[in-house]
Scaffold this active site. Sequence first.
Site, short mmCIF file in Angstrom:
data_model
loop_
_atom_site.label_atom_id
_atom_site.label_comp_id
_atom_site.label_asym_id
_atom_site.label_seq_id
_atom_site.Cartn_x
_atom_site.Cartn_y
_atom_site.Cartn_z
N THR A 102 0.83 -1.20 0.00
CA THR A 102 0.00 0.00 0.00
C THR A 102 0.87 1.25 0.00
O THR A 102 0.58 2.24 -0.68
CB THR A 102 -0.90 0.03 1.24
OG1 THR A 102 -1.53 -1.25 1.36
CG2 THR A 102 -1.97 1.08 1.11
N ASP B 225 -5.14 -1.98 -6.91
CA ASP B 225 -4.60 -2.71 -5.76
C ASP B 225 -5.16 -4.13 -5.78
O ASP B 225 -6.19 -4.38 -6.39
CB ASP B 225 -5.04 -1.99 -4.48
CG ASP B 225 -4.25 -2.44 -3.27
OD1 ASP B 225 -3.27 -3.18 -3.46
OD2 ASP B 225 -4.61 -2.05 -2.16
N GLN C 183 -2.05 -14.28 -1.96
CA GLN C 183 -3.15 -13.73 -1.17
C GLN C 183 -4.44 -13.68 -1.98
O GLN C 183 -5.34 -12.91 -1.66
CB GLN C 183 -2.79 -12.34 -0.65
CG GLN C 183 -1.67 -12.37 0.36
CD GLN C 183 -1.46 -11.02 1.02
OE1 GLN C 183 -2.28 -10.56 1.79
NE2 GLN C 183 -0.34 -10.38 0.71
#
Length: 723
Positions: free
Chosen positions: A36, A220, A251
């Site tokens: 991030t 993202d 993930q």
Amino acid sequence: MDVSHILDELNDAQRDAVTSDDQYLLVLAGAGSGKTRVLVHRVAWQIQAQGINPYSVLAVTFTNKAASEMSQRIQAMLQNPVPELWCGTFHGIAHRTLKMFYKEAHLPSGFSVIDADDQLRIVKRIMKDEKLDDALWPPKQIQWLMNSWKEEGKRAKSINAGNDLQKKAALQVYTQYEKKCIDEGLVDFAELLLKSFELVKDNAVVKAYFHKRFTSVLVDEFQDTNTIQFKWLLEILSKDTFVTAVGDDDQSIYGWRGARAENILGFEKNFKPAKTVRLEQNYRSTSVILDAANALISNNQNRLGKNLWTDSNKGEPITLYQAYHEQDEARYIADTIKNWMNSGGSYGEAAVIYRSNAQSRAIEEALLRIRIPYRIYGGTRFYERLEIKNAISYMKLAFNPADNLSFERAISNPPRGIGQKTLQNIRDASIKFGTSNFSAAGRMSQEGLLPTKAKNSIDTFLAFIEDIKNNLTELSLSETIDRLINFSGLIELYEKEKGEKGKTRIENLEELVTAAKIFEDDFPRDAALKDIAQTFLDNVSLDAGDAQASAHEDAVQLMTLHSAKGLEFPLVFISGLEETLFPHIRSMDSPDQLEEERRLCYVGITRAKQKLYITYAEIRKIHGSDVFNPPSRFIREIPPELMDEVRPRASVTMSFERKATQAPKDFKISEGISLGQRVAHKKFGQGIVLNYEGAGDSARVQINFDNVGSKWLVLSFANLEVL
DNA sequence: GTATTATACCCTTCT
DNA sequence: GGTATAATAC
């Protein structure tokens, strides 16, 4: 302008990613590697060093939480609010697009967004109308099939169901469903994406808008994009747009929602030439935690491969707690948090994570008992609660009279003398008139097509909705809702409901007024009341509604593994590591799904910065009955030298609950019969005792018979012979 | 015809 | 443990 502050505190790989002037940039970032941060700094870099206008930047994420965090961090970095920068979820941005271009999308301006629950209701209704057997085709599966088509970008007319009977049924429903949604101005989650994709693809004006406006697009959690999101992305990009994608295949946990981790590979294929930067240094966790995560994930076959490392210290070992049952597990967690607090920690540093929302209750109770404040994410979302949906349906109907779903909900809650029969009459009439249920009801009343009793209640109801509409020219949103819940009869309805339940329902309704108040305070003074209300309604469906908790209070965070992604905490508990719970039973027979469960576990472990606890219970109540599950395989996949095993102290359990002292393995269900015991039955032959519930004469046992499979029998009648 | 009560039946994860 | 549907009471 001095931009050095953007690059300070970045490692080489991060700096490389942030300052890259390649048009296409893919960042493969392991958990805790500053993903991030790179995204935020890159936006700041583009704006301050490269001179890109914030207006021309689009940042897309998956959850509202991630979106708001990113937008806050960007503003903090720039030391400037940048409202013109678009930052939101795929769904949020699609919704915004459709609102802006509703005419081009052939939608009514007041179209409403429906959630999965509403969608299921419509599916059920259609199945009834189409005379499809819901025992043969469970509506949920039909809904799921329909949504997967949508996520693939397919419309009903372009689907060939072949000879698959279930697909045929689903297609039949899909066809009707499309029609219904158009008629009533309804848009579901998948439809937001699909429609906005089609809009950009087919409408030159909209396409030009996107191409002209956005110079830089950042995505993202790229591994979570599904087909339609990827296609949408391809449409909105001009040949000059800068694209940054950030992701981690390890993930990827949204496969069940159509996410395709392969899209990461697709990036390099679709965007040439692409530069790839790997972030492999983890700054978050101790090496023990990271080693555990790496060991676990190495059991997956399907990986792009990556080596996450850290130079931080070893840290404490992971604590593995074997609880007797879920109350004991919850009590242990609560006590441990209390100790953490007493030794100088804060509640907000602790997170309790679980596989499914139902697990939160036991934890909540334990926390309440020793007065630890907590904040719960997700769960039965505030806006999904029955009483809230009932109240909201009045508002929705006032804004969109074509919304038959809200019409039915509002008119039947509270009951006002309009039952199934009258409702069916209204539905039939609305087909005949070719109008909505709402206007059909009005017309029937005027033309004297209703019995007096029904006519009276319908007239009052219609007038009431009219009232709400009018109120909004003078009253604020919260005042309108306040009036609504008091005069609709909803409060009286729940006052009658006995026990605590009715009380909490009323509290929730009051909470809704507060939520509305908070919401309207964010608007400029001169904003039209109607617009505020409309925006509020849209948000109700799109936003999970975690605004209800006091965000600033120091509180323990409770959430599912899915909503934990992207967050980090010094102290983390992952609870319920039992086979059938985690990995979940529905994912256990497919290798792909099992790998996704493992990634989920990986996500959980890597949330922890300092100290990780893993807990499981020997006995757990599932739907009311006791179930014994072996510890999760994921526990075995963590090297034992990284873990300390802790068992409950006898004294604690004794005082806690007597039942807990009955260890399950040698627990006697009845004289001579215990779990694992081989027994014989007159009719079914020999078998082995698997499970039991209840006690005494009403006790039932589950026996897996060698010949006829598993059966539940009442113990006192079964006449079992112990072998 | 509608409202209330009893029984059946499902049960993951998020937007 | 909760809600949606089916059977019964009003």
